[in-house]
Design a protein around this motif. Structure first.
Motif, mmCIF file in Angstrom:
data_model
loop_
_atom_site.group_PDB
_atom_site.id
_atom_site.type_symbol
_atom_site.label_atom_id
_atom_site.label_comp_id
_atom_site.label_asym_id
_atom_site.label_seq_id
_atom_site.Cartn_x
_atom_site.Cartn_y
_atom_site.Cartn_z
ATOM 1 N N LEU A 38 0.834 -1.206 0.000
ATOM 2 C CA LEU A 38 0.000 0.000 0.000
ATOM 3 C C LEU A 38 0.871 1.259 0.000
ATOM 4 C CD1 LEU A 38 -2.778 -1.152 2.476
ATOM 5 C CD2 LEU A 38 -2.849 -1.127 -0.027
ATOM 6 N N LEU A 39 1.998 1.215 0.724
ATOM 7 C CA LEU A 39 2.933 2.343 0.685
ATOM 8 C C LEU A 39 3.467 2.566 -0.729
ATOM 9 C CD1 LEU A 39 5.265 2.091 3.824
ATOM 10 C CD2 LEU A 39 3.658 3.901 3.276
ATOM 11 N N ILE A 40 3.802 1.475 -1.395
ATOM 12 C CA ILE A 40 4.314 1.579 -2.769
ATOM 13 C C ILE A 40 3.263 2.186 -3.689
ATOM 14 C CG2 ILE A 40 5.076 0.240 -4.772
ATOM 15 C CD1 ILE A 40 6.408 -1.711 -2.778
ATOM 16 N N ILE A 41 2.021 1.774 -3.545
ATOM 17 C CA ILE A 41 0.943 2.305 -4.394
ATOM 18 C C ILE A 41 0.797 3.808 -4.186
ATOM 19 C CG2 ILE A 41 -1.551 2.282 -4.790
ATOM 20 C CD1 ILE A 41 -1.435 -0.762 -4.116
ATOM 21 N N VAL A 42 0.754 4.252 -2.931
ATOM 22 C CA VAL A 42 0.617 5.682 -2.649
ATOM 23 C C VAL A 42 1.860 6.438 -3.132
ATOM 24 C CG1 VAL A 42 0.356 7.406 -0.821
ATOM 25 C CG2 VAL A 42 -0.961 5.289 -0.725
ATOM 26 N N GLY A 43 3.033 5.845 -2.949
ATOM 27 C CA GLY A 43 4.258 6.479 -3.435
ATOM 28 C C GLY A 43 4.262 6.643 -4.940
ATOM 29 N N ILE A 44 3.809 5.620 -5.649
ATOM 30 C CA ILE A 44 3.728 5.707 -7.113
ATOM 31 C C ILE A 44 2.732 6.788 -7.527
ATOM 32 C CG2 ILE A 44 2.966 4.456 -9.176
ATOM 33 C CD1 ILE A 44 4.277 1.943 -7.917
ATOM 34 N N ALA A 45 1.655 6.927 -6.766
ATOM 35 C CA ALA A 45 0.681 7.982 -7.068
ATOM 36 C C ALA A 45 1.323 9.363 -6.907
ATOM 37 C CB ALA A 45 -0.544 7.843 -6.167
ATOM 38 N N PHE A 46 2.093 9.547 -5.838
ATOM 39 C CA PHE A 46 2.799 10.821 -5.660
ATOM 40 C C PHE A 46 3.795 11.053 -6.789
ATOM 41 C CE2 PHE A 46 1.583 10.968 -1.086
ATOM 42 C CZ PHE A 46 1.209 12.301 -1.023
ATOM 43 N N LEU A 47 4.535 10.009 -7.180
ATOM 44 C CA LEU A 47 5.496 10.159 -8.270
ATOM 45 C C LEU A 47 4.789 10.489 -9.583
ATOM 46 C CD1 LEU A 47 7.989 7.286 -7.429
ATOM 47 C CD2 LEU A 47 8.432 9.743 -7.335
ATOM 48 N N GLY A 48 3.669 9.849 -9.831
ATOM 49 C CA GLY A 48 2.888 10.170 -11.026
ATOM 50 C C GLY A 48 2.438 11.618 -11.022
ATOM 51 N N GLN A 49 1.967 12.078 -9.864
ATOM 52 C CA GLN A 49 1.552 13.470 -9.736
ATOM 53 C C GLN A 49 2.747 14.403 -9.923
ATOM 54 O OE1 GLN A 49 -1.678 14.356 -9.312
ATOM 55 N NE2 GLN A 49 -1.130 16.512 -9.463
ATOM 56 N N GLY A 50 3.881 14.032 -9.359
ATOM 57 C CA GLY A 50 5.060 14.884 -9.446
ATOM 58 C C GLY A 50 5.589 15.032 -10.857
ATOM 59 N N TYR A 51 5.701 13.906 -11.559
ATOM 60 C CA TYR A 51 6.295 13.957 -12.893
ATOM 61 C C TYR A 51 5.279 14.271 -13.986
ATOM 62 C CZ TYR A 51 10.792 12.307 -11.159
ATOM 63 O OH TYR A 51 11.991 12.204 -10.502
ATOM 64 N N SER A 52 4.101 13.665 -13.940
ATOM 65 C CA SER A 52 3.122 13.893 -15.011
ATOM 66 C C SER A 52 2.480 15.268 -14.937
ATOM 67 C CB SER A 52 2.030 12.823 -14.965
ATOM 68 O OG SER A 52 2.577 11.563 -15.257
ATOM 69 N N ALA A 53 2.134 15.702 -13.721
ATOM 70 C CA ALA A 53 1.487 17.012 -13.572
ATOM 71 C C ALA A 53 2.500 18.119 -13.323
ATOM 72 C CB ALA A 53 0.482 16.962 -12.431
ATOM 73 N N ARG A 54 3.785 17.778 -13.353
ATOM 74 C CA ARG A 54 4.860 18.730 -13.126
ATOM 75 C C ARG A 54 4.741 19.427 -11.763
ATOM 76 N NH1 ARG A 54 6.770 18.042 -17.995
ATOM 77 N NH2 ARG A 54 5.814 18.618 -19.928
ATOM 78 N N GLU A 55 4.255 18.701 -10.773
ATOM 79 C CA GLU A 55 4.214 19.188 -9.395
ATOM 80 C C GLU A 55 5.369 18.517 -8.659
ATOM 81 O OE1 GLU A 55 0.342 18.797 -7.678
ATOM 82 O OE2 GLU A 55 -0.597 19.745 -9.408
ATOM 83 N N TYR A 56 6.542 19.079 -8.852
ATOM 84 C CA TYR A 56 7.777 18.413 -8.460
ATOM 85 C C TYR A 56 7.950 18.249 -6.955
ATOM 86 C CZ TYR A 56 8.751 19.230 -13.360
ATOM 87 O OH TYR A 56 8.681 19.256 -14.733
ATOM 88 N N GLU A 57 7.206 19.007 -6.168
ATOM 89 C CA GLU A 57 7.277 18.828 -4.713
ATOM 90 C C GLU A 57 6.714 17.473 -4.299
ATOM 91 O OE1 GLU A 57 8.914 20.759 -2.558
ATOM 92 O OE2 GLU A 57 9.492 21.971 -4.285
#
Length: 162
Positions: A38-57
């Protein structure tokens, strides 16, 4: 969040797949029905948001969560994976700061600070052997290095911004 469909989309797909596979009872995936997944899933979601939406924080929490989950999955299962959990978790945080720095040009000092701390924790025995810390009186300093970290942290908190 500028583009608010990426993070919830990945969370819903990831959690849906997790629970669907759990309900099917396929023995191949039994080892993955744990909280690190579950941690990995949430982490991947944050990474997707960071890189795809250009929200690098969002890169830093993404690396931390997915890295922690990956570490807890691999720890004890792979012979080459380090067993020093604290050292590995600090190394994962350092990697997160380096990846965020790559996109934001912010956080390089923290990345190196965590990297140095992780190397010290992961390779303490080797470092002590190379420098003979235990034989030449440096044992006293090595014993109290956490206090030194606290003092430096207080300095950074109280230092006036120029």
């Amino acid at each position: 969040m500028k583009n608010q469909r990426i993070f919830p989309g990945i969370i819903l797909i990831g959690f849906g797949a997790y629970f669907l596979l759990q309900q099917t009872g396929i023995s191949l995936f039994q080892a993955f029905f744990t909280w690190p997944t579950l941690l990995i899933i949430v982490g991947i979601a944050f990474l997707g948001q960071g890189y795809s939406a250009r929200e690098y924080e969002a890169i830093l929490p993404g690396v931390i969560m997915s890295g922690f989950g990956l570490h807890f999955h691999l720890s004890g299962h792979l012979p080459f994976w380090p067993t020093n959990t604290i050292g590995m978790l600090i190394l994962i945080i350092s990697i997160g700061f380096f990846l965020r720095f790559q996109k934001t040009n912010n956080g390089l000092f923290q990345a190196f600070l965590f990297l140095i701390l992780a190397v010290l924790l992961l390779f303490y025995d080797r470092i002590a052997g190379y420098f003979g810390l235990l034989q030449n009186g440096m044992n006293f300093i090595w014993k109290f290095w956490p206090a030194l970290l606290i003092v430096i942290g207080i300095y950074f908190l109280l230092k006036k911004k120029k």
